[in-house]
Design a protein around this motif. Structure first.
Motif: not given
Length: 294
Positions: A32-33, A188-194, A223-226
């Motif tokens: 997580t961040l 920014y963080e949402y569930k398993n998305w950073n 940068e988008v990651a999941t």
């Protein structure tokens, strides 16, 4: 040159050995961040602990659609007349580390980090050039991060910070390339998305070796990651606010092999995969192994 080879192979073997010793059931696919930047009190680990920063990987083979045989910059002053005979297949690797040097700055909320990233393109299959390194980019940084928890849509903005960034290829004129930036980072963080958004300001340079770099590479990064199970996907997009036809996109897929050792497939399209190629448009495809991600 021989010492460079020894150093590279030594680093690669250390990571391979370390990865093989890790229990696959204990592998953390993505932090997580808060874990990555020690934002919450439960994740605080103190100072001077060396840890991975950006992705660490080794691409055994990287193919390029366009070989930059005559590196030059738009001013003409640093133009090279050398005819470099490069293969369009080479190896590529990236190592990246960071450490927190001060915790609790500015009313006890901010943390000061230093980071270092090195990306190398190695013509290891090119006997004509004695298997030389084509391009090595060095990127030291100083980062000031502040934890936040600002609601946005269904997630939260978890961190806001400023980075002082220097990037260069360590070469002499005419193929020397470098620039300095001040980067704003919003995580920014949402569930398993950073999602990390990084616009920057390029600092003035009297001896500008790459005057059009922001037009080619851009002045912001997204940068988008999941991840889905043990499979991870991340995309890095660089673009300019002033032009629509340039920039680049990098697609990455990381998949399990054994333990903490994972395969890594990468596709890049656009300008500026390296500093020497900042104004060269190309498509590249690489395959190798990954040791650590964001």
């Amino acid at each position: 040159m021989l010492q460079q080879y020894k150093t590279t192979l030594f680093i690669f073997l250390i990571f391979t050995f370390a990865s093989a010793q890790i229990d696959p059931d204990k592998v953390i696919i993505r932090k997580t961040l808060s874990e990555a930047w020690e934002l919450d009190s439960i994740d605080k680990q103190g100072t001077f602990r060396l840890m991975s920063y950006r992705p660490i990987y080794f691409s055994a083979a990287r193919w390029s659609s366009r070989r930059n045989t005559e590196p030059f910059n738009e001013s003409g002053e640093f133009q090279s007349k050398d005819k470099n005979i490069f293969n369009n297949i080479e190896t590529k690797f990236q190592i990246s580390f960071k450490t927190k040097v001060i915790q609790g700055l500015l009313f006890g909320t901010g943390d000061l980090w230093v980071g270092y990233t090195q990306k190398a393109h190695w013509q290891v299959y090119n006997k004509t050039l004695s298997r030389a390194f084509r391009e090595v980019n060095y990127e030291p940084e100083v980062m000031l991060n502040f934890p936040t928890k600002i609601p946005l849509f269904k997630g939260h903005i978890r961190t806001v910070g400023l980075t002082l960034n220097h990037q260069s290829n360590g070469k002499d004129i005419p193929t020397s390339r470098s620039w300095n930036r001040i980067i704003l980072n919003i995580g920014y963080e949402y569930k398993n998305w950073n999602i990390n958004f990084r616009p920057w300001y390029r600092m003035p340079d009297d001896e500008d070796e790459n005057p059009g770099i922001t037009r080619s590479v851009g002045d912001a990064e997204l940068e988008v990651a999941t991840h889905f199970g043990k499979h991870e996907f991340y995309t890095i997009i660089n673009h300019s606010f002033s032009t629509l036809e340039k920039g680049n996109i990098q697609l990455n897929y990381v998949f399990p092999i054994h333990g903490h050792l994972r395969g890594h497939a990468q596709v890049f399209q656009g300008y500026g995969e390296t500093l020497i190629d900042y104004n060269i448009q190309q498509t590249t495809i690489g395959i190798g192994v990954s040791f650590a991600n964001w």
